[in-house]
Design an enzyme around this catalytic site. Structure first.
Site, short mmCIF file in Angstrom:
data_model
loop_
_atom_site.label_atom_id
_atom_site.label_comp_id
_atom_site.label_asym_id
_atom_site.label_seq_id
_atom_site.Cartn_x
_atom_site.Cartn_y
_atom_site.Cartn_z
N ASP A 8 0.81 -1.23 0.00
CA ASP A 8 0.00 0.00 0.00
C ASP A 8 0.84 1.28 0.00
OD1 ASP A 8 -1.12 -2.33 1.38
OD2 ASP A 8 -2.93 -1.12 1.59
N GLU A 39 -3.98 2.10 -3.32
CA GLU A 39 -5.27 2.60 -2.85
C GLU A 39 -5.19 3.77 -1.87
OE1 GLU A 39 -7.84 0.45 -0.46
OE2 GLU A 39 -6.41 0.13 1.14
N ASN A 40 -4.01 4.02 -1.28
CA ASN A 40 -3.86 5.16 -0.37
C ASN A 40 -2.94 6.23 -0.95
OD1 ASN A 40 -3.66 2.51 1.83
ND2 ASN A 40 -5.33 3.98 2.01
N ASN A 67 -10.28 -1.36 -0.26
CA ASN A 67 -11.46 -0.71 0.33
C ASN A 67 -11.48 0.80 0.12
OD1 ASN A 67 -9.18 -1.12 2.16
ND2 ASN A 67 -10.36 0.04 3.64
N HIS A 68 -10.32 1.39 -0.24
CA HIS A 68 -10.29 2.84 -0.49
C HIS A 68 -10.37 3.18 -1.98
CE1 HIS A 68 -9.66 4.12 3.62
NE2 HIS A 68 -8.71 3.21 3.76
N HIS A 156 -6.39 -8.31 -0.40
CA HIS A 156 -6.43 -7.10 0.41
C HIS A 156 -7.30 -7.37 1.63
CE1 HIS A 156 -5.63 -2.80 0.64
NE2 HIS A 156 -6.85 -2.65 1.10
N HIS A 181 -3.04 -4.23 2.84
CA HIS A 181 -4.06 -3.53 3.66
C HIS A 181 -3.62 -3.26 5.09
CE1 HIS A 181 -7.85 -1.98 5.17
NE2 HIS A 181 -7.84 -2.89 6.12
N HIS A 183 -0.75 -2.60 6.29
CA HIS A 183 0.34 -1.59 6.27
C HIS A 183 1.55 -2.00 7.10
CE1 HIS A 183 -2.29 2.05 4.87
NE2 HIS A 183 -2.63 0.91 4.27
FE FE2 Z 1 -7.03 -1.07 2.52
#
Ligand code: FE2
Length: 270
Positions: A8, A39-40, A67-68, A156, A181, A183
Site C-alpha cells: 500500500d 489505494e492510499n 477498500n479505499h 487485500h 491492507h 500496512h
Molecule cells: Fe485497505
C-alpha cells in the site's frame, strides 16, 4: 521472470519512496512486471488520474486498490480507462461497480511474457463483499482456461488468518499471493510446497514515522478521546515495503521471494 510488487502506497511520502525504490531495484532485479497497491496514494485515500499517470510513467504495469478504491470521485474514471487499475473482483455480479478485478498484461520488454493479476478483498473486519475464496478460484480457473499460468493475487485484507487461509486454498494454482491492507510488513515470506510464493502482508510504502501512514498524534488523540478526528497523512521521507518474486514462466511456479523494507533515509546519495 520476475515480478516486483509494492504494498500500500500511502500519500506523497509513499509515492516518492516507490519512485526511488524502482530506480534502485530495477537495475539489480530487472523485473519483467511491476505491480503496486495504490489505494492510499492520494493523500492517504484513493487515487487520482494524475497520480495514476505518474505511476504508469514509472513503468508500473498494474495498480491494485482495495477498500479505499472509491475515496476520490475523480479517480473513478481510472478504473475503466486502461483496465490496468484494479478494484476488488469480489463485488456481486450485478453490482454497478466500474472496472475489473482481473487483468492480463504483457511484459513491456518481452510481449510474449504474460502475467495475470487478480485483486480480491477479505471479509473479516472489512465491508463484506462476495466470498473472496470462491471468487478467487473462479477467476483463477478462467485465467487457466486462457492458458495463463503466471498469476499474482493481491489479497487485500485485515486478518492474517484469512489471508493465509486463502493462500493455502489456491496453493499450486497461482504463482504468488501477496497480502496488503494492514500496512505492517510480515516476515513470513515463503514458497509453499505447491510452488506458490506467499507473504501475509507486504507492508506499506510511506512515512514509517506514523501510525499506518497517518500523523501519530492525531491517531493517539482519537484512541484516547474517542472524539471525531480528521486524520492526516504523516509527512517526511518515506520508506517502502516490497517483494521480488521469481517465477518459472513455463510452469507458473514460484522459485523465490525476496522481501524488502527500507527507509529512504538509509539510502546513500540522498
Ligand atoms: Fe485497505
Amino acid at each position: 521472470m520476475r515480478v516486483l510488487f509494492f504494498g500500500d502506497v500511502f500519500g506523497k511520502s509513499g509515492r516518492q519512496a516507490v519512485k526511488m525504490a524502482i530506480m534502485k531495484l530495477k537495475p539489480e532485479y530487472t523485473p519483467d512486471f511491476i505491480v503496486v497497491n495504490a489505494e492510499n496514494a492520494a493523500n492517504g485515500k484513493g487515487i487520482t488520474p494524475k497520480i495514476v499517470e505518474e505511476f504508469f510513467d514509472m513503468e508500473i504495469d498494474v495498480l491494485t486498490t482495495g477498500n479505499h478504491a472509491w475515496d476520490q470521485q475523480e479517480g473513478h474514471e481510472c478504473f475503466t480507462k486502461t483496465g490496468r487499475v484494479l478494484r476488488p473482483a469480489n463485488y456481486p455480479d450485478d453490482a454497478p461497480v466500474p472496472g475489473t478485478g482481473v487483468v492480463v498484461v504483457s511484459s513491456r520488454h518481452n510481449p510474449a511474457l504474460k502475467l495475470g493479476v487478480i485483486l480480491v478483498m477479505g471479509r473479516v473486519f472489512m465491508d463484506p463483499l462476495e466470498c473472496p475464496f470462491s471468487c478467487g478460484k473462479k477467476e483463477i480457473k478462467k485465467l487457466h482456461e486462457k492458458g495463463i499460468r503466471n498469476i499474482l493475487v493481491d489479497f487485500h485484507g485485515e486478518a492474517s488468518s484469512e489471508k493465509q487461509a486463502f493462500t493455502y486454498y489456491v496453493e499450486g494454482d497461482v504463482s504468488a499471493v501477496v497480502g496488503t491492507h494492514s500496512h505492517v510488513q510480515t516476515a513470513d515470506e515463503r514458497i509453499l510446497a505447491g510452488g506458490t510464493a506467499a507473504i501475509t502482508d507486504v507492508g506499506m510504502s510511506g512515512c514509517f514515522d506514523s501510525v499506518i501512514g497517518m500523523k501519530k498524534e492525531l491517531v493517539i488523540r482519537k484512541f484516547i478521546t474517542k472524539m471525531p478526528t480528521r486524520f492526516e497523512p504523516a509527512e517526511g521521507p518515506g520508506g517502502y515495503g516490497a517483494v521480488v518474486i521469481e517465477i518459472d514462466e513455463k510452469t507458473g511456479k514460484a522459485k523465490s521471494i525476496l522481501r524488502f523494507r527500507e527507509s529512504v533515509l538509509k539510502w546513500e546519495g540522498l
